[in-house]
Design a protein around this motif. Structure first.
Motif, PDB file in Angstrom:
ATOM      1  N   UNK A 100       0.721  -1.392   0.076  1.00 23.17           N
ATOM      2  CA  UNK A 100       0.047   0.046   0.054  1.00 23.17           C
ATOM      3  C   UNK A 100       0.730   1.310  -0.015  1.00 23.17           C
ATOM      4  N   UNK A 101       0.303   2.478  -0.373  1.00 21.45           N
ATOM      5  CA  UNK A 101       0.897   3.742  -0.222  1.00 21.45           C
ATOM      6  C   UNK A 101      -0.107   4.676   0.098  1.00 21.45           C
ATOM      7  N   UNK A 102       0.499   5.776   0.482  1.00 22.87           N
ATOM      8  CA  UNK A 102      -0.233   6.925   0.782  1.00 22.87           C
ATOM      9  C   UNK A 102       0.043   7.597   2.077  1.00 22.87           C
ATOM     10  N   UNK A 103      -0.235   8.742   2.332  1.00 24.93           N
ATOM     11  CA  UNK A 103      -0.043   9.382   3.724  1.00 24.93           C
ATOM     12  C   UNK A 103      -1.158  10.275   4.236  1.00 24.93           C
ATOM     13  N   UNK A 104      -0.841  10.825   5.357  1.00 22.93           N
ATOM     14  CA  UNK A 104      -1.802  11.874   5.743  1.00 22.93           C
ATOM     15  C   UNK A 104      -1.201  13.171   5.765  1.00 22.93           C
ATOM     16  N   UNK A 105      -1.952  14.423   5.291  1.00 22.38           N
ATOM     17  CA  UNK A 105      -1.499  15.445   5.248  1.00 22.38           C
ATOM     18  C   UNK A 105      -2.229  16.391   6.250  1.00 22.38           C
ATOM     19  N   UNK A 106      -1.624  16.802   7.324  1.00 20.69           N
ATOM     20  CA  UNK A 106      -2.311  17.543   8.348  1.00 20.69           C
ATOM     21  C   UNK A 106      -2.530  18.947   7.755  1.00 20.69           C
ATOM     22  N   UNK A 107      -3.807  19.608   8.187  1.00 18.38           N
ATOM     23  CA  UNK A 107      -4.137  20.910   7.938  1.00 18.38           C
ATOM     24  C   UNK A 107      -3.671  21.852   8.875  1.00 18.38           C
ATOM     25  N   UNK A 108      -3.151  22.938   8.379  1.00 26.46           N
ATOM     26  CA  UNK A 108      -2.664  23.960   9.430  1.00 26.46           C
ATOM     27  C   UNK A 108      -3.826  24.440  10.335  1.00 26.46           C
ATOM     28  N   UNK A 109      -5.167  24.126  10.091  1.00 22.69           N
ATOM     29  CA  UNK A 109      -6.064  24.442  11.318  1.00 22.69           C
ATOM     30  C   UNK A 109      -5.928  23.276  12.289  1.00 22.69           C
ATOM     31  N   UNK A 111      -4.465  22.210  15.640  1.00 23.97           N
ATOM     32  CA  UNK A 111      -3.602  22.469  16.718  1.00 23.97           C
ATOM     33  C   UNK A 111      -2.316  22.076  16.933  1.00 23.97           C
ATOM     34  N   UNK A 112      -1.893  20.777  16.451  1.00 28.19           N
ATOM     35  CA  UNK A 112      -0.687  20.205  16.455  1.00 28.19           C
ATOM     36  C   UNK A 112       0.164  20.028  15.285  1.00 28.19           C
ATOM     37  N   UNK A 113      -0.543  20.856  14.006  1.00 28.18           N
ATOM     38  CA  UNK A 113       0.110  20.836  12.776  1.00 28.18           C
ATOM     39  C   UNK A 113       1.726  20.978  12.690  1.00 28.18           C
ATOM     40  N   UNK A 114       2.101  21.665  13.577  1.00 23.58           N
ATOM     41  CA  UNK A 114       3.793  22.116  13.467  1.00 23.58           C
ATOM     42  C   UNK A 114       4.531  20.683  13.796  1.00 23.58           C
ATOM     43  N   UNK A 115       3.775  19.765  14.252  1.00 28.08           N
ATOM     44  CA  UNK A 115       4.647  18.517  14.659  1.00 28.08           C
ATOM     45  C   UNK A 115       4.859  17.617  13.236  1.00 28.08           C
ATOM     46  N   UNK A 116       3.887  18.083  12.232  1.00 29.71           N
ATOM     47  CA  UNK A 116       4.368  17.070  11.155  1.00 29.71           C
ATOM     48  C   UNK A 116       3.334  16.042  10.582  1.00 29.71           C
ATOM     49  N   UNK A 117       3.209  15.690   9.299  1.00 29.77           N
ATOM     50  CA  UNK A 117       2.265  14.968   8.521  1.00 29.77           C
ATOM     51  C   UNK A 117       2.974  13.711   8.667  1.00 29.77           C
ATOM     52  N   UNK A 118       2.133  12.530   8.214  1.00 27.47           N
ATOM     53  CA  UNK A 118       2.555  11.058   7.990  1.00 27.47           C
ATOM     54  C   UNK A 118       2.836  10.834   6.527  1.00 27.47           C
ATOM     55  N   UNK A 119       4.061  10.313   6.390  1.00 27.79           N
ATOM     56  CA  UNK A 119       4.276  10.127   4.870  1.00 27.79           C
ATOM     57  C   UNK A 119       3.541   8.707   4.600  1.00 27.79           C
ATOM     58  N   UNK A 413      -8.507  17.375  15.239  1.00 29.74           N
ATOM     59  CA  UNK A 413      -7.526  17.133  14.330  1.00 29.74           C
ATOM     60  C   UNK A 413      -8.230  17.041  12.930  1.00 29.74           C
ATOM     61  N   UNK A 414      -7.670  17.738  11.915  1.00 28.42           N
ATOM     62  CA  UNK A 414      -8.108  17.989  10.646  1.00 28.42           C
ATOM     63  C   UNK A 414      -6.713  17.484   9.702  1.00 28.42           C
ATOM     64  N   UNK A 415      -7.295  16.550   8.686  1.00 24.79           N
ATOM     65  CA  UNK A 415      -6.225  16.279   7.704  1.00 24.79           C
ATOM     66  C   UNK A 415      -7.035  15.844   6.400  1.00 24.79           C
ATOM     67  N   UNK A 416      -5.952  15.165   5.667  1.00 26.75           N
ATOM     68  CA  UNK A 416      -6.401  14.516   4.484  1.00 26.75           C
ATOM     69  C   UNK A 416      -5.440  13.521   3.930  1.00 26.75           C
ATOM     70  N   UNK A 417      -5.926  12.314   3.388  1.00 26.45           N
ATOM     71  CA  UNK A 417      -5.108  11.321   2.809  1.00 26.45           C
ATOM     72  C   UNK A 417      -4.636  11.927   1.352  1.00 26.45           C
ATOM     73  N   UNK A 418      -3.223  11.535   1.267  1.00 24.18           N
ATOM     74  CA  UNK A 418      -2.429  11.808   0.288  1.00 24.18           C
ATOM     75  C   UNK A 418      -2.038  10.677  -0.527  1.00 24.18           C
ATOM     76  N   UNK A 419      -2.533  10.691  -1.762  1.00 19.92           N
ATOM     77  CA  UNK A 419      -1.958   9.643  -2.848  1.00 19.92           C
ATOM     78  C   UNK A 419      -2.450   8.053  -2.178  1.00 19.92           C
ATOM     79  N   UNK A 420      -3.594   7.892  -1.772  1.00 18.80           N
ATOM     80  CA  UNK A 420      -3.888   6.619  -1.407  1.00 18.80           C
ATOM     81  C   UNK A 420      -3.857   5.520  -2.438  1.00 18.80           C
ATOM     82  N   UNK A 421      -3.239   4.390  -2.524  1.00 17.70           N
ATOM     83  CA  UNK A 421      -3.121   3.309  -3.453  1.00 17.70           C
ATOM     84  C   UNK A 421      -2.809   2.076  -2.925  1.00 17.70           C
ATOM     85  N   UNK A 422      -2.813   0.881  -3.685  1.00 14.46           N
ATOM     86  CA  UNK A 422      -2.323  -0.376  -3.093  1.00 14.46           C
ATOM     87  C   UNK A 422      -1.930  -1.115  -4.468  1.00 14.46           C
ATOM     88  N   UNK A 423      -0.986  -1.673  -4.489  1.00 14.38           N
ATOM     89  CA  UNK A 423      -0.547  -2.858  -5.444  1.00 14.38           C
ATOM     90  C   UNK A 423      -0.584  -4.271  -4.705  1.00 14.38           C
TER      91      UNK A 423
END
Length: 449
Positions: A100-109, A111-119, A413-423
């Protein structure tokens, strides 16, 4: 008198004796084959933490027609009655890799956005399975399969913006299913089996928002039982329709909740979902076969799961899943007697949506596209290969008031998945232990005098 116990008298008795001698030589290998791959699963990215990847043939056509025998011997997972399509003594071993592939992009909205997203959230995994069938007579079959029907390896990160909702998750299952099938006549077969399932889970989340905050870890396991049912209908020589059912399994998971303060013995009771599958397999010509399937999984059984100590709730696992559905269509083309090509597409509605999506499993609806090939090396040995690519929809993670996860922590916590896919790549080997030219004995008939 003893000759009359068997139709055809002495000749049929000799056939039975020869058949039994051949089967005794294969029994030791058969027993090893049925348990050789006693299911060790690592990861899944298909319909919550369910694992559909149980067949290399099915993988090559997006699992179309599985309940109608479209997956060869591995169709037993969906419908044990398909066992009667395979005479003699057979075993099949399946090995599947999930990427599988895909990460989580955290929204600047957040409160903890400064600690980074998940790749990368869901980790690669390996899923084995094995199947064996033994034809006792022209009417009865015995079978056994070993599978991993549930599994997950998730690790969005140790120190990241969403760590208070999840650092990692691991789900492992081992399921052994002995079955018996009865061929009523040339057009109907029925089957029943029992599931013996081991289930283990481990969930890890941070106790604070700062990087390297201590963790709370819930882990536990259980062994429980369920059942499986199946029926196949063959209204014509070119058509097979199958309906299979795998029951819910009631788990009473016992384990521990570990924090820096120590370990607390805890328990969680929940029902894993049942699954019903309908399949159709239609031969159009000597070369072309069309297959279709529909699957329902009762994921809505999994709501908010209380975790208790001495009967009193100490925390919970908030899921609130919806039911999952999948429809598929596939085609097979027999290039020649030894080489068969296949392909298929499917649409799957995930039990996870915007109302219950979580960081440890940011699942979503997806489209499957698959291709596969089978090579029949001899009358006793064949090889299969299947490949699928999954186009997964993007999804939002809005952990806000009203979300099942929000009361656990109370932090937006507000975020969106990034490039989700699987092989997915799957391979299998199928072997017939007895001599295909050896006649199968008919069921004994006892005559009264």
């Amino acid at each position: 008198m003893w000759a009359d116990l068997w139709p055809g008298h002495g000749r049929k008795r000799r056939d039975w004796g020869s058949y039994m001698m051949a089967t005794r030589r294969a029994l030791a290998a058969f027993a090893i084959a049925s348990g050789l791959l006693a299911s060790t699963s690592l990861s899944s990215f298909a319909g919550s933490f369910g694992l559909r990847e149980q067949s290399a043939i099915g993988q090559g056509m997006s699992f179309a027609g599985m309940a109608a025998g479209g997956g060869g011997l591995s169709s037993m997972f969906w419908n044990p009655a398909t066992m009667t399509d395979f005479p003699g003594i057979n075993s099949s071993w399946v090995a599947t890799g999930i990427f599988p592939g895909g990460g989580i992009g955290v929204s600047p909205a957040s409160p903890t956005a400064a600690f980074g997203s998940s790749k990368n959230v869901i980790l690669d995994g390996f899923v084995p399975a094995s199947y064996s069938s033994y034809q006792l007579s022209d009417k009865f079959w015995l079978g056994i399969s070993s599978n991993a029907p549930f599994g997950l390896m998730s690790s969005p990160g140790y120190s990241w913006a969403g760590q208070v909702y999840g650092r990692s998750a691991k789900v492992v299952s081992y399921d052994v299913t002995p079955t018996v099938a009865y061929k009523v006549n040339d057009w109907i077969s029925i089957a029943v089996g029992g599931q013996i399932e081991y289930f283990k889970a481990r969930l890890n989340q941070a106790l604070g928002v700062l990087p390297n905050s201590p963790s709370a870890v819930i882990e536990g396991d259980d062994v429980s039982v369920g059942y499986t049912l199946g029926v196949t209908l063959k209204p014509t020589a070119y058509t097979e329709v199958g309906l299979g059912f795998r029951s819910s399994v009631r788990e009473s998971v016992s384990g521990s909740l570990t924090t820096p303060a120590g370990a607390l013995p805890v328990k969680a009771n929940f029902n894993l979902p049942e699954m019903a599958t309908l399949g159709v397999r239609q031969k159009i010509t000597d070369q072309w076969t069309v297959l279709a399937g529909a699957e329902w999984t009762n994921w809505s059984r999994l709501g908010i799961i209380p975790v208790t100590y001495g009967g009193a709730p100490v925390t919970d696992v908030p899921l609130k899943y919806k039911d999952g559905y999948m429809v598929s269509l596939g085609v097979e083309y027999a290039w020649n007697p030894v080489l068969t090509f296949r392909s298929g597409v499917a649409w799957e509605r995930s039990p996870v949506d915007g109302g219950n999506r979580e960081v440890l499993l940011p699942d979503a609806n997806r489209i499957w596209a698959s291709i596969g090939v089978s090579y029949r090396y001899s009358e006793k040995l064949s090889f299969d290969l299947g490949y699928s690519h999954g186009f997964v929809s993007k999804g939002r993670l809005d952990v806000l008031p009203g979300s099942p996860q929000f009361p656990t922590v109370g932090l937006p916590f507000i975020a969106e998945t990034k490039n989700p896919h699987f092989d997915i790549i799957s391979a299998s080997v199928t072997y017939r232990w007895d001599n295909p030219a050896q006649p199968i004995p008919m069921q004994p008939i006892v005559r009264k005098y």
